[in-house]
Every structure is written in structure tokens, then in C-alpha cells.
Design an enzyme around this catalytic site. Structure first.
Site, PDB file in Angstrom:
ATOM      1  N   GLU A 274      82.871  38.151  39.216  1.00 18.21           N
ATOM      2  CA  GLU A 274      81.968  38.304  38.060  1.00 18.21           C
ATOM      3  C   GLU A 274      81.934  39.795  37.759  1.00 18.21           C
ATOM      4  O   GLU A 274      81.280  40.556  38.468  1.00 18.21           O
ATOM      5  CB  GLU A 274      80.567  37.794  38.408  1.00 18.21           C
ATOM      6  CG  GLU A 274      80.493  36.320  38.734  1.00 18.21           C
ATOM      7  CD  GLU A 274      80.683  35.444  37.497  1.00 18.21           C
ATOM      8  OE1 GLU A 274      80.547  35.961  36.366  1.00 18.21           O
ATOM      9  OE2 GLU A 274      80.990  34.256  37.662  1.00 18.21           O
ATOM     10  N   CYS A 308      75.155  43.253  32.560  1.00 19.99           N
ATOM     11  CA  CYS A 308      76.569  42.937  32.314  1.00 19.99           C
ATOM     12  C   CYS A 308      76.735  42.212  30.992  1.00 19.99           C
ATOM     13  O   CYS A 308      77.746  42.366  30.323  1.00 19.99           O
ATOM     14  CB  CYS A 308      77.129  42.111  33.465  1.00 19.99           C
ATOM     15  SG  CYS A 308      76.179  40.626  33.796  1.00 19.99           S
TER      16      CYS A 308
HETATM   17  P1  NAD Z   1      80.601  48.225  41.843  1.00 20.27           P
HETATM   18  O1  NAD Z   1      81.894  47.555  41.572  1.00 20.27           O
HETATM   19  O2  NAD Z   1      80.582  49.700  41.945  1.00 20.27           O
HETATM   20  O3  NAD Z   1      79.964  47.701  43.218  1.00 20.27           O
HETATM   21  C1  NAD Z   1      79.666  46.347  43.419  1.00 20.27           C
HETATM   22  C2  NAD Z   1      79.655  46.054  44.905  1.00 20.27           C
HETATM   23  O4  NAD Z   1      80.978  46.192  45.416  1.00 20.27           O
HETATM   24  C3  NAD Z   1      78.781  46.997  45.718  1.00 20.27           C
HETATM   25  O5  NAD Z   1      78.098  46.240  46.693  1.00 20.27           O
HETATM   26  C4  NAD Z   1      79.803  47.927  46.361  1.00 20.27           C
HETATM   27  O6  NAD Z   1      79.365  48.490  47.578  1.00 20.27           O
HETATM   28  C5  NAD Z   1      80.961  46.972  46.589  1.00 20.27           C
HETATM   29  N1  NAD Z   1      82.284  47.606  46.737  1.00 20.27           N
HETATM   30  C6  NAD Z   1      82.690  48.805  46.251  1.00 20.27           C
HETATM   31  N2  NAD Z   1      84.004  48.999  46.571  1.00 20.27           N
HETATM   32  C7  NAD Z   1      84.416  47.905  47.248  1.00 20.27           C
HETATM   33  C8  NAD Z   1      85.658  47.491  47.810  1.00 20.27           C
HETATM   34  N3  NAD Z   1      86.748  48.259  47.738  1.00 20.27           N
HETATM   35  N4  NAD Z   1      85.725  46.290  48.416  1.00 20.27           N
HETATM   36  C9  NAD Z   1      84.644  45.488  48.473  1.00 20.27           C
HETATM   37  N5  NAD Z   1      83.436  45.817  47.963  1.00 20.27           N
HETATM   38  C10 NAD Z   1      83.324  47.018  47.344  1.00 20.27           C
HETATM   39  O7  NAD Z   1      79.596  47.697  40.715  1.00 20.27           O
HETATM   40  P2  NAD Z   1      78.083  48.111  40.484  1.00 20.27           P
HETATM   41  O8  NAD Z   1      78.060  49.481  39.917  1.00 20.27           O
HETATM   42  O9  NAD Z   1      77.290  47.833  41.704  1.00 20.27           O
HETATM   43  O10 NAD Z   1      77.635  47.069  39.384  1.00 20.27           O
HETATM   44  C11 NAD Z   1      77.792  47.284  38.016  1.00 20.27           C
HETATM   45  C12 NAD Z   1      78.937  46.444  37.488  1.00 20.27           C
HETATM   46  O11 NAD Z   1      78.698  45.087  37.796  1.00 20.27           O
HETATM   47  C13 NAD Z   1      79.065  46.493  35.994  1.00 20.27           C
HETATM   48  O12 NAD Z   1      80.421  46.597  35.642  1.00 20.27           O
HETATM   49  C14 NAD Z   1      78.508  45.160  35.534  1.00 20.27           C
HETATM   50  O13 NAD Z   1      78.994  44.712  34.304  1.00 20.27           O
HETATM   51  C15 NAD Z   1      78.939  44.285  36.657  1.00 20.27           C
HETATM   52  N6  NAD Z   1      78.125  43.077  36.711  1.00 20.27           N
HETATM   53  C16 NAD Z   1      78.701  41.901  36.364  1.00 20.27           C
HETATM   54  C17 NAD Z   1      77.947  40.731  36.369  1.00 20.27           C
HETATM   55  C18 NAD Z   1      78.562  39.418  36.002  1.00 20.27           C
HETATM   56  O14 NAD Z   1      77.966  38.389  36.318  1.00 20.27           O
HETATM   57  N7  NAD Z   1      79.730  39.373  35.358  1.00 20.27           N
HETATM   58  C19 NAD Z   1      76.612  40.782  36.741  1.00 20.27           C
HETATM   59  C20 NAD Z   1      76.058  41.997  37.089  1.00 20.27           C
HETATM   60  C21 NAD Z   1      76.829  43.148  37.084  1.00 20.27           C
END
Ligand code: NAD
Length: 533
Positions: A274, A308
């Protein structure tokens, strides 16, 4: 009062919290530093994004700790998967009731660690418990064994499909909706009979632990580790992907989603992604323009634009452009970000996002855009007041890339076809909105998105039965609804021979000429006649 969660403790003194004594979340202490990254890599410091005040410190889980957590969850899965749907439903509903009973306390923690206003925190919690309840109530109907027709050539067989839990699901969450978004995977994975290891965002780790720990508090008679957390930064998430889980359900940015998909490919671990969005709203000539402007103002600015499925672009028919812009300006004129009671929305939760939003505003103004509301001065970190950018070049960052701030671009179009083509013109495809009295569904069907709200924004996310997820670089798979339950099971097909037909077996080395003659006749009869044109 104490909040017991694994791997963290919060000491007395954190402002704004309703508890009078320290909520203890086992494993760490409160200090006065405001740095979100501790000098010690093994400790994660959680801060209030409005004030920089430290809320808690959490022990960072390394790869060994993550593997141990998955092993614990696998032990718990023996009990949880062995329970009936009705027993799991009761446990999930007890959890929802516990969260509901602690709504004020939990909302206060969400307000403090994420920054969102208390009312928004409560609404997020209400959607969270709504989904837990829906998943609990619908798992049996969606996932119970079903029989299927065996077909004429296999008429001596009984055939059925059973839906088995996958085992242990790893869930990796973001910070913007720290319970609602991961819960879309967690509640449905649990309802389907899996246990879950959850890695909350490093920006909302205390919230994630409160949420997960509350499952055990509501169900003290159940084994530990049906739902548990591992805490840390990206490295902890990466360790979870390769820790032997049976599926990874990720919510976060597209860039991280791609990294997770590549890592999961090594072991063919299934993934649910997502990811980000760049959602557009279309305002048709027959729209209720005032209602559209009111809703879009909220959809763009709520949660500081850190949604998002927030509205980041608007395509409005030229004939109603001026009226729409006027209404949008009026709706946003008095809207301010802040942490005080009554503020419309809070700070940017992730400090680094402030620079991204500023860059998008400046780039838009350089590329033909004008600021109808706000402008570069609206950025006063950690807060950003609303910004409306009009007639920005379609190739600019503010139109093509996820801004994730309280900004929105508006462009007028000459036709609905042009609006649809532009709305579909990014690499994302998460969700969308349409305002039209007569053509809403017709327009929605042409949008390349996982969901559309007609004469509303973001409504699909509050209807538990509707699947949620994107296309293109917005992700793979669906949370919520029946599709969300099916993401967390594997179909197991069972074909049982009820009786043998002597001399007529087809699946045999000693197949007889009579059996083949019968098969030829049957195939000609069943499939040999083309339908009339
Ligand atoms: P992010 O990708 O920076 O981090 C998300 C999670 O991934 C965190 O827990 C982080 O620690 C972890 N992570 C980071 N690198 C990783 C790796 N290499 N392997 C595994 N895990 C890793 O995102 P964010 O800044 O926390 O969230 C914002 C983003 O989330 C925005 O792009 C938003 O659109 C998206 N989002 C999408 C939805 C949806 O349902 N489509 C919902 C909410 C947020």
C-alpha cells in the site's frame, strides 16, 4: 496508570498526556533530548513533533531479535489458527472494546506522538475499531470452506476449496495514520487466523506498541505473541522481510515498497504493498461547486496533507473555475496548522517532509503556477498552512510527485475527457474524487485508481466492506473488505473421489479404450458446439 508494551517505557513528564503517573511500556526511559535519532543506534527516541519533547525511548530490534519475534509468533499461531472463527471473532471484538474503552488515553497519545488534533485521533481510532469489528464478523462467511462443481468428466468427485491462514504475517507501517493503515492488514490477517509481527514507523512507535499490546490486555487468557511488535528504523523492517514470515504487508512510500518487493523476491515471500498516491479530484460543470470546494479543502489540508488518499490535484471545468476557486479560497482562508486546541490540523510529523513540501511549492511557482492561498511563507516548520497553487505546469513536481503536505494544485480544463486524461497522468493510481450531479459513475469508471468517491472525498476509506489499494506505483493487493481477508489466506483445493467407475478411469496408466471413447464423446458434446452468432 500504566501502559505496558514490549520494548519501551515512557516516564512521567510528557506533556499533554492524560495519565498522571508514568505510562510504562517495558524497556526504555524518557530523557530530555529532542533528537529523534539517539546517538546510540540501539535506542529509538520518540518525540512530540510539535515541541520536540521526548515521549519515550524504545529498544531497537536487530535481525536476531526480529527472527526471535517471528519464531514466537509462529508458536502462537498453533493456538490462534486452531481456534474457530467464532472464538477469534470474540477475541477481536474484545480488543475493539478495549481500544474503544481507552479512546481518550489513546487519542491523547496519538495527538502527542503523531501531532494530529485530538478529534482527528479519535476519528482514526473509530475507523480502526470499525475495521476490527468488520473483519471479525465477516471472516467466517468469506473464508469458510466452499464446495464447487467437479464438472461432467469428474462427476464421481467431490470438490471443495478451503482457506488456510498463511502462518505469520509481517506488517510494516507508516506514521501518518499510525493505527488505521497498519490495522487494515493486521485486523484482517488476525481474523483470517494468522499471527502478526508488526513493525510500526519509527515516528509512531509508542502508538504502535500501545495498539499491539492492547490485544493481549483485552485477551489475557490467550498465548502471548498473537500480535506483537518489533521496533526500529528501516533496517528492522528490512530484517522482518527476510525473517521467514509467510507474507509481508507494507504500507508506506513507493520507494520503500520497491525495496521490499526486491528483497521479498529472494524467497518468493508474497507481498501486499500500500504505497503513495497523487490523488486528483474532478469538478464537473454540473457539480455542487460549493460542496466540492468545502470537501476538497478538507481533503487537501486534513492531517497536514499527510494522507495517502489526500487530494493533491484538482481539475475543474472552465465554466465553474472562478466560482470553485473563490469557494476554495474562502474555505481555506482561516485554516491554520498548530498544536493548540482548535487548530485545524497539526505539524508535519516527519521533519524531513517539510523540505519536500517547500520544494514542490517553489517548483510550482517557477513553472507557471500562481499561489491563490498561501505560498512559500506558509511553511513555518514544523507547521505548514494551506497552499493552493493554480495553473501549475503538468510536468512540475507539485503535479507529478507525492507532496504529502497541505497543498493542492488546481487547473481548469475544457472537457471531462481532458480532466480524466490529466487525472490519469501520473505514475500513481491510488484513489480519486468526482463531483458531478449526473456523470459521477461514468467519470469514475474511466479513472485509473483503486477507489473513487463521488460527491465526497475519501469516503471509500470509511466503508469497511470496500477493498482499498492502488494500481501502478501506488501498490499491489488490497486491504479491507472480503478482498482484504482473502489476502491473508491460501486457497487449498480438495478433490475427493467419492466412488470409482470400473474400467472408466481417465487418470490411470491402464486407461481403457472405452474410457477414452467416452471422454471423446463427452468433450464433443460439452464443448464442440459453437454458440450461434
Ligand atoms: P516509508 O516508506 O518511509 O516508511 C514506511 C515503513 O517502512 C516504516 O516503518 C519504515 O521504518 C519502514 N522501512 C523503511 N525502509 C525499509 C526497508 N528497506 N525495508 C523494510 N521496511 C522499511 O513511509 P512513511 O514516510 O512512513 O509513510 C508515508 C508514505 O506512506 C507515503 O508515501 C504515503 O502515501 C504512504 N501511505 C500509503 C497508504 C496506502 O494505504 N496506500 C497509507 C498510508 C501511507
Amino acid at each position: 496508570m500504566s501502559i505496558d508494551c514490549p520494548q519501551v517505557s515512557v516516564r512521567e513528564g510528557a506533556t499533554g498526556l492524560p495519565w498522571s503517573s508514568p505510562p510504562s511500556i517495558s524497556g526504555a526511559t524518557l530523557s530530555s533530548t529532542t533528537d529523534s535519532r539517539s546517538a546510540d543506534d540501539s535506542v529509538l527516541v520518540s518525540v512530540d513533533p510539535s515541541s520536540g519533547e521526548v515521549i519515550a525511548e524504545h529498544r531497537v530490534d536487530d535481525a536476531d531479535a526480529v527472527r526471535a519475534a517471528v519464531a514466537d509468533a509462529r508458536v502462537a499461531a498453533r493456538t490462534w489458527a486452531g481456534m474457530s472463527f467464532a472464538e477469534r471473532k470474540r477475541a477481536l471484538q474484545r480488543w475493539a472494546a478495549y481500544l474503544t474503552g481507552h479512546a481518550d488515553e489513546f487519542s491523547a497519545l496519538m495527538h502527542q506522538e503523531n501531532g494530529k488534533p485530538l478529534d482527528d485521533a479519535f476519528l482514526e481510532l473509530s475507523l480502526t475499531v470499525g475495521h476490527i469489528d468488520w473483519a471479525a464478523k465477516h471472516a467466517e462467511k468469506t473464508l469458510r470452506t466452499r464446495t464447487v462443481r467437479p464438472g461432467a468428466l469428474m462427476a464421481n468427485f467431490a470438490a471443495s476449496v478451503e482457506y488456510r491462514p498463511l502462518g505469520v504475517v509481517g506488517v510494516i507501517g507508516p506514521w501518518n495514520y499510525p493505527t488505521y493503515t497498519p490495522n487494515g492488514s493486521i485486523a484482517y490477517a488476525l481474523a483470517a487466523g494468522n499471527t502478526v509481527v508488526f513493525k510500526p514507523s519509527e515516528y509512531t512507535t509508542t502508538i504502535g506498541n500501545y495498539y499491539a499490546e492492547s490485544f493481549s490486555k483485552a485477551n489475557p487468557e490467550l498465548p502471548q505473541h498473537i500480535l506483537r511488535t518489533v521496533n526500529g528504523y528501516g533496517a528492522t523492517g528490512a530484517a522482518l522481510v527476510t525473517a521467514g514470515v509467510d507474507k509481508i504487508a507494507f504500507t508506506g512510500s513507493t520507494a520503500t515498497g520497491k525495496r521490499i518487493m526486491a528483497a521479498a523476491a529472494e524467497t518468493l515471500t508474497p507481498i501486499l504493498l500500500e504505497c503513495g498516491g497523487k490523488d486528483a479530484a474532478i469538478v464537473a460543470a454540473d457539480a455542487d461547486v460549493a460542496a466540492a470546494a468545502r470537501d476538497i479543502a478538507w481533503g487537501a489540508a486534513a492531517n497536514s496533507g499527510q494522507t495517502c488518499v489526500g487530494i493533491e490535484r484538482v481539475y475543474v471545468l472552465a465554466s465553474v473555475r472562478e466560482r470553485f476557486l473563490d469557494e476554495l479560497r474562502k474555505n481555506l482562508a482561516q485554516v491554520r496548522a498548530g498544536s493548540e486546541p482548535g487548530a485545524h490540523y497539526g505539524p508535519m510529523t516527519m521533519p524531513s517532509q517539510v523540505a519536500v513540501v517547500r520544494e514542490h511549492i517553489e517548483d510550482a511557482l517557477k513553472h507557471g503556477g500562481t499561489a491563490l492561498v498561501g505560498g512559500p511563507d506558509s511553511v513555518r516548520a514544523p507547521f505548514i498552512d494551506p497552499v493552493v497553487l493554480v495553473d501549475v505546469d503538468e510536468d512540475s513536481l507539485a503535479v507529478q510527485e507525492e507532496t504529502f503536505g497541505p497543498t493542492v494544485t488546481v487547473r481548469s480544463v475544457d472537457s471531462l475527457d481532458e480532466a480524466i486524461a490529466l487525472a490519469n497522468g501520473t505514475r500513481y493510481g491510488l484513489a480519486s474524487s468526482v463531483y458531478s450531479a449526473r456523470h459521477g459513475v461514468e467519470i469514475a469508471r474511466q479513472l485509473r485508481a483503486g477507489a473513487t468517491s463521488i460527491n465526497s472525498v475519501i469516503a471509500f476509506g470509511a466503508i469497511s466492506a470496500l477493498p482499498f489499494g492502488g494500481v501502478g506505483e501506488s501498490g499491489i493487493g488490497r486491504i479491507h473488505g472480503e478482498e482484504g481477508l482473502r489476502e491473508f489466506v491460501r486457497p487449498h483445493s480438495i478433490a475427493r473421489q467419492r466412488f470409482a467407475i470400473p474400467g472408466m478411469a481417465l487418470l490411470a496408466l491402464d486407461r481403457t479404450p472405452a474410457a477414452m471413447a467416452m471422454a471423446r464423446r463427452a468433450v464433443r458434446m460439452l464443448y464442440g458446439r459453437a454458440p450461434r452468432r
